[in-house]
Design a protein around this motif. Structure first.
Motif, PDB file in Angstrom:
ATOM      1  N   LEU A  78      14.414  -2.494   3.074  1.00  0.00           N
ATOM      2  CA  LEU A  78      13.819  -1.181   3.287  1.00  0.00           C
ATOM      3  C   LEU A  78      14.838  -0.062   3.059  1.00  0.00           C
ATOM      4  O   LEU A  78      14.583   1.080   3.374  1.00  0.00           O
ATOM      5  CB  LEU A  78      13.288  -1.078   4.720  1.00  0.00           C
ATOM      6  N   GLY A  79      15.986  -0.388   2.517  1.00  0.00           N
ATOM      7  CA  GLY A  79      17.039   0.597   2.337  1.00  0.00           C
ATOM      8  C   GLY A  79      18.147   0.308   3.326  1.00  0.00           C
ATOM      9  O   GLY A  79      18.526  -0.842   3.527  1.00  0.00           O
ATOM     10  N   TYR A  80      18.665   1.333   3.965  1.00  0.00           N
ATOM     11  CA  TYR A  80      19.748   1.170   4.931  1.00  0.00           C
ATOM     12  C   TYR A  80      19.369   1.846   6.248  1.00  0.00           C
ATOM     13  O   TYR A  80      19.862   2.912   6.568  1.00  0.00           O
ATOM     14  CB  TYR A  80      21.040   1.735   4.361  1.00  0.00           C
ATOM     15  N   PRO A  81      18.482   1.222   7.009  1.00  0.00           N
ATOM     16  CA  PRO A  81      18.015   1.842   8.253  1.00  0.00           C
ATOM     17  C   PRO A  81      19.040   1.772   9.358  1.00  0.00           C
ATOM     18  O   PRO A  81      19.909   0.910   9.392  1.00  0.00           O
ATOM     19  CB  PRO A  81      16.776   1.012   8.602  1.00  0.00           C
ATOM     20  N   THR A  82      18.920   2.707  10.297  1.00  0.00           N
ATOM     21  CA  THR A  82      19.771   2.729  11.471  1.00  0.00           C
ATOM     22  C   THR A  82      19.296   1.722  12.505  1.00  0.00           C
ATOM     23  O   THR A  82      20.096   1.057  13.153  1.00  0.00           O
ATOM     24  CB  THR A  82      19.752   4.136  12.095  1.00  0.00           C
ATOM     25  N   ALA A  83      17.985   1.616  12.677  1.00  0.00           N
ATOM     26  CA  ALA A  83      17.446   0.731  13.710  1.00  0.00           C
ATOM     27  C   ALA A  83      16.007   0.381  13.383  1.00  0.00           C
ATOM     28  O   ALA A  83      15.337   1.076  12.606  1.00  0.00           O
ATOM     29  CB  ALA A  83      17.516   1.409  15.072  1.00  0.00           C
ATOM     30  N   TYR A 120       2.910  -3.682  14.380  1.00  0.00           N
ATOM     31  CA  TYR A 120       3.690  -2.600  13.805  1.00  0.00           C
ATOM     32  C   TYR A 120       5.190  -2.805  14.033  1.00  0.00           C
ATOM     33  O   TYR A 120       5.612  -3.324  15.060  1.00  0.00           O
ATOM     34  CB  TYR A 120       3.305  -1.252  14.428  1.00  0.00           C
ATOM     35  N   VAL A 121       5.957  -2.334  13.073  1.00  0.00           N
ATOM     36  CA  VAL A 121       7.396  -2.243  13.241  1.00  0.00           C
ATOM     37  C   VAL A 121       7.813  -0.850  12.782  1.00  0.00           C
ATOM     38  O   VAL A 121       7.327  -0.346  11.766  1.00  0.00           O
ATOM     39  CB  VAL A 121       8.144  -3.333  12.436  1.00  0.00           C
ATOM     40  N   ALA A 122       8.638  -0.204  13.584  1.00  0.00           N
ATOM     41  CA  ALA A 122       9.112   1.140  13.248  1.00  0.00           C
ATOM     42  C   ALA A 122      10.555   1.053  12.792  1.00  0.00           C
ATOM     43  O   ALA A 122      11.358   0.294  13.340  1.00  0.00           O
ATOM     44  CB  ALA A 122       9.002   2.067  14.456  1.00  0.00           C
ATOM     45  N   VAL A 123      10.892   1.846  11.782  1.00  0.00           N
ATOM     46  CA  VAL A 123      12.230   1.836  11.215  1.00  0.00           C
ATOM     47  C   VAL A 123      12.708   3.275  11.066  1.00  0.00           C
ATOM     48  O   VAL A 123      11.959   4.140  10.602  1.00  0.00           O
ATOM     49  CB  VAL A 123      12.240   1.148   9.828  1.00  0.00           C
ATOM     50  N   CYS A 124      13.938   3.552  11.484  1.00  0.00           N
ATOM     51  CA  CYS A 124      14.483   4.894  11.295  1.00  0.00           C
ATOM     52  C   CYS A 124      15.723   4.826  10.413  1.00  0.00           C
ATOM     53  O   CYS A 124      16.444   3.830  10.400  1.00  0.00           O
ATOM     54  CB  CYS A 124      14.790   5.591  12.616  1.00  0.00           C
ATOM     55  N   PHE A 125      15.932   5.895   9.666  1.00  0.00           N
ATOM     56  CA  PHE A 125      17.016   5.955   8.694  1.00  0.00           C
ATOM     57  C   PHE A 125      17.951   7.112   9.025  1.00  0.00           C
ATOM     58  O   PHE A 125      17.528   8.164   9.493  1.00  0.00           O
ATOM     59  CB  PHE A 125      16.457   6.148   7.286  1.00  0.00           C
ATOM     60  N   LYS A 139       9.785   5.722   9.782  1.00  0.00           N
ATOM     61  CA  LYS A 139       8.641   5.135   9.103  1.00  0.00           C
ATOM     62  C   LYS A 139       8.032   4.033   9.959  1.00  0.00           C
ATOM     63  O   LYS A 139       8.742   3.223  10.548  1.00  0.00           O
ATOM     64  CB  LYS A 139       9.070   4.573   7.746  1.00  0.00           C
ATOM     65  N   LEU A 140       6.713   4.032  10.017  1.00  0.00           N
ATOM     66  CA  LEU A 140       5.972   3.031  10.769  1.00  0.00           C
ATOM     67  C   LEU A 140       5.246   2.130   9.773  1.00  0.00           C
ATOM     68  O   LEU A 140       4.444   2.601   8.964  1.00  0.00           O
ATOM     69  CB  LEU A 140       4.965   3.697  11.712  1.00  0.00           C
ATOM     70  N   TYR A 141       5.559   0.852   9.845  1.00  0.00           N
ATOM     71  CA  TYR A 141       4.957  -0.121   8.942  1.00  0.00           C
ATOM     72  C   TYR A 141       3.988  -1.023   9.683  1.00  0.00           C
ATOM     73  O   TYR A 141       4.236  -1.410  10.834  1.00  0.00           O
ATOM     74  CB  TYR A 141       6.031  -1.000   8.301  1.00  0.00           C
ATOM     75  N   GLU A 142       2.899  -1.358   9.013  1.00  0.00           N
ATOM     76  CA  GLU A 142       1.992  -2.376   9.528  1.00  0.00           C
ATOM     77  C   GLU A 142       2.351  -3.700   8.869  1.00  0.00           C
ATOM     78  O   GLU A 142       2.538  -3.775   7.653  1.00  0.00           O
ATOM     79  CB  GLU A 142       0.533  -2.022   9.221  1.00  0.00           C
ATOM     80  N   VAL A 143       2.465  -4.732   9.684  1.00  0.00           N
ATOM     81  CA  VAL A 143       2.785  -6.057   9.175  1.00  0.00           C
ATOM     82  C   VAL A 143       1.484  -6.767   8.838  1.00  0.00           C
ATOM     83  O   VAL A 143       0.634  -6.978   9.707  1.00  0.00           O
ATOM     84  CB  VAL A 143       3.581  -6.864  10.216  1.00  0.00           C
ATOM     85  N   ARG A 144       1.333  -7.133   7.583  1.00  0.00           N
ATOM     86  CA  ARG A 144       0.080  -7.751   7.130  1.00  0.00           C
ATOM     87  C   ARG A 144       0.339  -9.165   6.630  1.00  0.00           C
ATOM     88  O   ARG A 144       1.278  -9.415   5.890  1.00  0.00           O
ATOM     89  CB  ARG A 144      -0.550  -6.914   6.017  1.00  0.00           C
ATOM     90  N   VAL A 156       0.551 -16.344   0.061  1.00  0.00           N
ATOM     91  CA  VAL A 156       0.833 -14.928  -0.222  1.00  0.00           C
ATOM     92  C   VAL A 156       2.002 -14.427   0.620  1.00  0.00           C
ATOM     93  O   VAL A 156       2.878 -13.722   0.138  1.00  0.00           O
ATOM     94  CB  VAL A 156      -0.412 -14.056   0.037  1.00  0.00           C
ATOM     95  N   GLY A 157       2.010 -14.817   1.892  1.00  0.00           N
ATOM     96  CA  GLY A 157       3.095 -14.411   2.775  1.00  0.00           C
ATOM     97  C   GLY A 157       2.819 -13.096   3.469  1.00  0.00           C
ATOM     98  O   GLY A 157       1.736 -12.521   3.370  1.00  0.00           O
ATOM     99  N   VAL A 158       3.829 -12.620   4.166  1.00  0.00           N
ATOM    100  CA  VAL A 158       3.723 -11.409   4.967  1.00  0.00           C
ATOM    101  C   VAL A 158       4.269 -10.223   4.193  1.00  0.00           C
ATOM    102  O   VAL A 158       5.267 -10.324   3.492  1.00  0.00           O
ATOM    103  CB  VAL A 158       4.498 -11.577   6.294  1.00  0.00           C
ATOM    104  N   SER A 159       3.594  -9.081   4.329  1.00  0.00           N
ATOM    105  CA  SER A 159       4.040  -7.874   3.642  1.00  0.00           C
ATOM    106  C   SER A 159       4.043  -6.702   4.617  1.00  0.00           C
ATOM    107  O   SER A 159       3.436  -6.763   5.683  1.00  0.00           O
ATOM    108  CB  SER A 159       3.128  -7.556   2.453  1.00  0.00           C
ATOM    109  N   LEU A 160       4.742  -5.634   4.240  1.00  0.00           N
ATOM    110  CA  LEU A 160       4.798  -4.412   5.035  1.00  0.00           C
ATOM    111  C   LEU A 160       4.053  -3.309   4.319  1.00  0.00           C
ATOM    112  O   LEU A 160       4.225  -3.102   3.117  1.00  0.00           O
ATOM    113  CB  LEU A 160       6.255  -3.985   5.261  1.00  0.00           C
ATOM    114  N   CYS A 161       3.212  -2.595   5.067  1.00  0.00           N
ATOM    115  CA  CYS A 161       2.450  -1.481   4.514  1.00  0.00           C
ATOM    116  C   CYS A 161       2.785  -0.215   5.311  1.00  0.00           C
ATOM    117  O   CYS A 161       2.607  -0.177   6.527  1.00  0.00           O
ATOM    118  CB  CYS A 161       0.954  -1.764   4.597  1.00  0.00           C
TER     119      CYS A 161
END
Length: 207
Positions: A12-17, A32-37, A44-49, A55-60
């Motif tokens: 997701l890049g280089y997030p802080t937490a 949901y998983v939240a990520v801050c940069f 950013k708030l992602y939904e785990v699908r 197919v596996g798990v993806s983030l939206c």
């Protein structure tokens, strides 16, 4: 995600937490998983699908709170409605994000003169505690964003690295660069009698 089901933050890049929604384990409707940069990427708030077999798990991406500030830490409220995010530089502020209404509250003049290093909610989600490199521990009312009346001058000799509420909400544990753990009464900020917290040879970074 790695083979253990843990989020690979590098994707997701280089997030802080990153923090999982507090109801994730109990309620399939809150994956949901939240990520801050820290580089101006905001929160950013992602939904785990789950795409199903093969197919596996993806983030939206479902929500994005923009900010140019450097973000240092974050925490979900136990009721799942709020995200608290600490910042460094500028006003060393705290942002409170209501993920159900998309509203944002900034604790302007939050009292910290150094980077906010840690935040945590009380079990009832009504209070927020913050620690800072300015050596102080502060408690805020979530509904107003103002300091809790009567909470005293709780501080370490050096910068605070971590804070957390006791599960019963009556005390707050903090850690610092002075190699000490300190335990405070949540209502007054007074040290809990008889608690030493000494014994580490280096900075305590996690509680």
């Amino acid at each position: 995600f790695d083979r253990h089901g843990r989020l690979r933050l590098g994707k997701l890049g280089y997030p802080t937490a990153s923090v999982w929604h507090p109801l994730y384990a109990d309620d399939a409707l809150c994956p949901y998983v939240a990520v801050c940069f820290s580089d101006g990427g905001g929160i950013k708030l992602y939904e785990v699908r789950d795409g199903g077999k093969g197919v596996g798990v993806s983030l939206c991406l479902v929500q994005h709170f923009s900010t140019d500030s450097d973000l240092t830490c974050m925490a979900w409220s136990p009721d799942g409605r709020f995200l608290a995010v600490g910042e460094k530089g500028g006003g060393n502020t705290i942002r409170l994000l209501n993920v159900t209404t998309n509203q944002e509250m900034v604790f302007d003049g939050c009292g910290h003169t150094g980077a906010v290093t840690s935040v945590d909610f009380s079990p009832d989600s009504r209070l927020l505690v913050s620690g800072s490199l300015d050596t102080t521990v502060r408690v805020w009312a979530v509904d107003t964003g103002i300091p809790v009346p009567g909470f005293g001058d709780a501080r370490h000799e050096k910068g605070v690295t971590a804070v957390c509420f006791n599960p019963n909400g009556e005390t707050i544990l903090s850690a610092g660069m002075d190699n000490v753990l300190r335990l405070w009464l949540a209502t007054s900020g007074e040290p809990v009698p008889g608690f030493s917290g000494k014994g580490h040879d280096n900075s305590v970074t996690v509680v």
